[in-house]
Design an enzyme around this catalytic site. Structure first.
Site, PDB file in Angstrom:
ATOM      1  N   ARG A 180      48.108  49.255  30.873  1.00  0.00           N
ATOM      2  CA  ARG A 180      46.691  48.922  30.717  1.00  0.00           C
ATOM      3  C   ARG A 180      45.975  50.058  29.980  1.00  0.00           C
ATOM      4  NH1 ARG A 180      41.609  47.579  34.674  1.00  0.00           N
ATOM      5  NH2 ARG A 180      41.102  45.585  33.765  1.00  0.00           N
TER       6      ARG A 180
ATOM      7  N   ASP B 173      39.859  50.734  43.304  1.00  0.00           N
ATOM      8  CA  ASP B 173      40.920  50.020  42.588  1.00  0.00           C
ATOM      9  C   ASP B 173      42.011  50.991  42.134  1.00  0.00           C
ATOM     10  OD1 ASP B 173      42.214  47.936  41.315  1.00  0.00           O
ATOM     11  OD2 ASP B 173      40.514  47.370  40.052  1.00  0.00           O
TER      12      ASP B 173
ATOM     13  N   ASP C 175      44.503  39.036  42.645  1.00  0.00           N
ATOM     14  CA  ASP C 175      43.620  38.594  41.560  1.00  0.00           C
ATOM     15  C   ASP C 175      43.675  37.081  41.398  1.00  0.00           C
ATOM     16  OD1 ASP C 175      42.495  40.979  40.848  1.00  0.00           O
ATOM     17  OD2 ASP C 175      43.963  41.446  39.297  1.00  0.00           O
TER      18      ASP C 175
HETATM   19  C1  DGJ Z   1      41.855  44.702  39.116  1.00  0.00           C
HETATM   20  C2  DGJ Z   1      41.161  44.106  40.288  1.00  0.00           C
HETATM   21  O1  DGJ Z   1      42.068  43.413  41.082  1.00  0.00           O
HETATM   22  C3  DGJ Z   1      40.038  43.201  39.796  1.00  0.00           C
HETATM   23  O2  DGJ Z   1      39.406  42.588  40.885  1.00  0.00           O
HETATM   24  C4  DGJ Z   1      39.068  43.991  38.979  1.00  0.00           C
HETATM   25  O3  DGJ Z   1      38.415  44.928  39.791  1.00  0.00           O
HETATM   26  C5  DGJ Z   1      39.796  44.693  37.830  1.00  0.00           C
HETATM   27  N1  DGJ Z   1      40.916  45.428  38.294  1.00  0.00           N
HETATM   28  C6  DGJ Z   1      38.858  45.592  37.076  1.00  0.00           C
HETATM   29  O4  DGJ Z   1      39.489  46.336  36.142  1.00  0.00           O
END
Ligand code: DGJ
Length: 720
Positions: free
Chosen positions: A435, A470, A540
């Site tokens: 990423r 995160d 997600d």
């Molecule tokens: C991954 C997370 O799981 C998402 O909910 C979000 O916060 C993104 N990262 C943001 O980059």
């Protein structure tokens, strides 16, 4: 309850017994782990144990160790199963033979320095083993609770000499289960498919569940379920084994036809090394061993209670959860005040109490190519800074939450330009990017201190009630310039110790801020993170069907209160599937509830449904926080999903279900409720039915006729 006399040991939890003895040759032999036994049975078990214990009269006696059920496996001396630990001396020797030295009993559970641990209660047996060939001593810890079926284990490895020893492997526990035909339940998956349960027979050899990702991982959770023959969701015996740990781990099950099933686990042994100088000790992470004679469901309920009551910080374990809307799927990086304000305004009208600003508010963060590490607000995007957004929330009576990714840095950032050496790297090895970002070297105190400083500044200067922490990539180039060559094997464990240090400092400094864990969805969903953060973003993938499988699997060893679940838009961003809004809400209501969409773009019908969902969540949140979960219909095995939560006093219950596909002529289906008081009558509000707990369990309820992904949510109340 612990019974011990230096020759035999019996640990008794709510429904289990765990027995050990010291053999004539001084080894700690495992005798039993399973349903209850009495102290009077120990002599009988010792008699049986004699057949596998080394015979003092036999010149080949130590070879019997290969058969003996043991509490800690050593290396290169008679036992050829995987060792629990390996310690290399300065002459390169690794041979070891650990024998019983002594024991002690302490009230309460040990508090592990720098590691998440069980917080309270219980009684702890500490058995010390001593190596015959080196200065290593190992303390085996067993914490037992009279009111729980969870046994807490870990080991502390001590160097009692002067010479340095290198630990090459340091697992937390070993337990040998007698019997055969075991099956293993593992929670495997991938990004957006985390913790999908799989049950398969345990084959001959070593089965290893492992993460070398530097975090628990999307791929394999640090949990292993062991099912005895005939164990199902509702009945039979099974064991849960899980780590209170969030870094690279390994759990192994080793089976030979002539020996018990050996379960072990702890910090991943691949790449691991730890220098133990004279007088030093190494504390391994704790493991939770759970016994159930009420199938997998019983095991899960014991684990849920234990995590909620004894691992999660009591200040937030049962605290009302923020009912939030998060802007991530609504805007991704493309937002400004004009886009955020309508979401905030609408949230207030719908009864939502917190607005969470996700990734993109800081540095030069217009995409995932830049900005990570620069924890100061991007005023180009947010005119007036965070204050303007927070003020808008306040005007609407909402609280404000903020996203951070504290462990990361982009090469295109002020932080990286100032401190390129702070990113994990190994000169000469090409950087493995993911990423477009790098990981900060959290083995270095100055890096953790810096991040603590910048994150604290934002939290101090702004009225923030919630933080989403995160972590969006795995760790590569495991190397730190701050560690000498012979200690590079410490890197992965030291990294997670750095994460724990920051989590401890931030959560202590800001006790009123509610923290949620997250890792690219649910890649770091474990009891270690739950020690600091009472809830974690589950995945997600918020698709109304996929989530039933993810939440089912996650609930095997984590409580519903730990699972963050949101309603998002359709077509779903991960699957492209369209499911009814109502179903997305019903499935999400089985966890810490919220929204992940642009509320201002909803139809009037969706807004009305949202108001109902918000009311429903307020009504059921006590059940979700404290109730007992019963998994009724497994979406991985049938065309339905159904789970129910029952209050501890059995006066209330909440049942949520979904019919996956509209298969013709598949309507005559029943669900059989569980956990109710069979002698009482319950009224089901939505169906206007009154029936006894007995009838609801034995005759069941006819399921509604529903089309693809149709769902139901029923509220039950005891009437008599
Ligand atoms: C991954 C997370 O799981 C998402 O909910 C979000 O916060 C993104 N990262 C943001 O980059």
């Amino acid at each position: 309850m612990i019974h011990a006399d230096g020759k035999k040991f019996l640990l008794q939890g709510k429904n289990y017994g765990y027995a050990m003895c010291v053999t004539e040759t001084g080894f700690l032999q495992h005798l039993h782990y399973g349903g209850k036994i009495t102290e009077a049975d120990l002599q009988y078990l010792i008699g049986i144990g004699k057949s596998t214990a080394p015979d003092p009269a036999d010149v080949n006696k130590d070879m019997a160790l290969n058969l003996m059920p043991g509490e800690f496996g050593f290396y290169a001396h008679g036992d050829f199963r995987e060792p629990t630990a390996v310690f290399e001396r300065t002459d390169g020797a690794t041979v070891s033979r650990l024998r019983y030295e002594n024991y002690s009993i302490k009230q309460g559970a040990p508090a592990l320095q720098g590691l998440p641990h069980v917080r309270s209660g219980g009684e702890t047996l500490i058995v010390t083993l001593k190596d015959d060939f080196s200065d290593i001593a190992v303390d085996l810890y067993y914490t037992v609770y009279d009111d729980s079926d969870v046994l807490v284990r870990n080991a502390v490895i001590r160097n009692t000499g002067k010479e340095r020893v290198m630990l090459k492997k340091a697992f937390s526990f070993r337990v040998d289960l007698s019997g055969g035909n075991f099956k293993m339940l593992r929670l495997g998956g991938n990004w957006a498919r985390e913790r999908i349960p799989e049950i398969a027979p345990i084959a001959h050899g070593v089965t290893k569940l492992q993460s070398l990702y530097g975090c628990t991982s999307h791929m394999t959770n640090c949990f292993m379920g062991i099912l005895k023959e005939h164990c199902t969701e509702e009945c039979g015996e099974c064991f849960g084994v899980q780590l209170i740990y969030s870094g690279s781990f390994a759990l192994t099950a080793e089976w030979r036809k002539d020996a018990p099933l050996t379960l072990q686990g702890g910090i991943a042994d691949i790449g691991f090394g730890w220098e133990l100088c004279g007088g030093e000790a190494f504390t391994t992470p704790q493991a939770l061993l759970t016994y159930s004679d009420e199938g997998l469901g019983g095991m899960s309920r014991s684990i849920h209670d234990f995590i909620r009551e004894r691992i999660v910080n009591p200040a937030s374990a049962f605290r009302r959860r923020p009912l939030l809307v998060n802007n991530w799927e609504a805007t991704y990086f493309d937002f400004n005040n004009e886009k955020l304000f309508p979401i905030i305004d609408e949230a207030a009208k719908l009864g939502i109490d917190t607005f969470v600003l996700d990734d993109g508010w800081f540095g030069k963060r217009d995409s995932d190519w830049s900005g990570l590490g620069d924890w100061f607000v991007n005023e180009k995007k947010l005119k007036g800074g965070l204050k303007t957004v927070i003020d808008r929330c306040k005007q609407n009576g909402l609280k404000f939450g903020l996203w951070f990714e504290p462990e990361m840095v982009n090469e295109d950032s002020e932080l990286y330009r100032a401190h390129p050496d702070w990113a994990i790297h190994k000169e000469g090895a090409e950087l493995c990017r993911s990423r477009q970002q790098l990981v900060l070297d959290f083995t270095r105190k100055e890096v953790v201190d810096y991040v603590f400083g910048v994150v604290s500044k934002i939290l101090k200067e702004n009225d923030i009630s919630y933080v989403k922490w995160d972590m969006n990539r795995n760790i590569t180039e495991n190397y730190s310039a701050s560690l000498p060559a012979h200690r590079q094997g410490e890197f992965m464990h030291r990294y997670i110790l750095g994460v724990y240090d920051l989590a401890e400092r931030l959560t202590s400094a800001f006790p009123n801020v509610f923290f949620e864990g997250c890792a690219g969805g649910g890649a770091r969903f474990d009891a270690g993170m739950l020690y600091y953060f009472p809830q974690i973003w589950t995945s997600d993938d918020t698709d109304g069907f996929e989530r039933t499988k993810i939440q089912w699997g996650t609930s095997v060893c984590y409580p519903l209160s730990a699972m963050s679940c949101h309603v998002s838009v359709c077509p779903n961003h991960q699957t492209g599937r369209t499911t009814p809004f109502e179903t997305r809400g019903n499935v999400a209501s089985l966890g810490a509830f919220g929204y992940e969409l642009d509320l201002s773009k909803m139809t009037d019908e969706e807004k009305e449904l949202t108001k109902k969902q918000v009311d429903n969540y307020k009504r059921t949140e006590e059940l979700i926080l404290k109730g007992d979960l019963y998994r009724l219909m497994n979406p991985l095995e049938q065309n339905y999903f159904c789970e129910m939560v029952v209050s501890k006093d059995k006066t209330e219950a909440y049942v949520v279900g979904e019919r996956i596909l509209g298969i013709p002529c598949d309507y005559n289906q029943y669900v059989y409720l569980r956990g109710l008081d069979e002698e009482r009558l319950y009224h089901i509000e939505e169906l206007d039915i009154t029936a006894s707990g007995k009838a609801l369990a034995n005759a069941g309820l006819l399921l509604p006729k529903l089309r693809d992904f149709g769902s139901w949510a029923w509220h039950l109340k005891k009437v008599k």
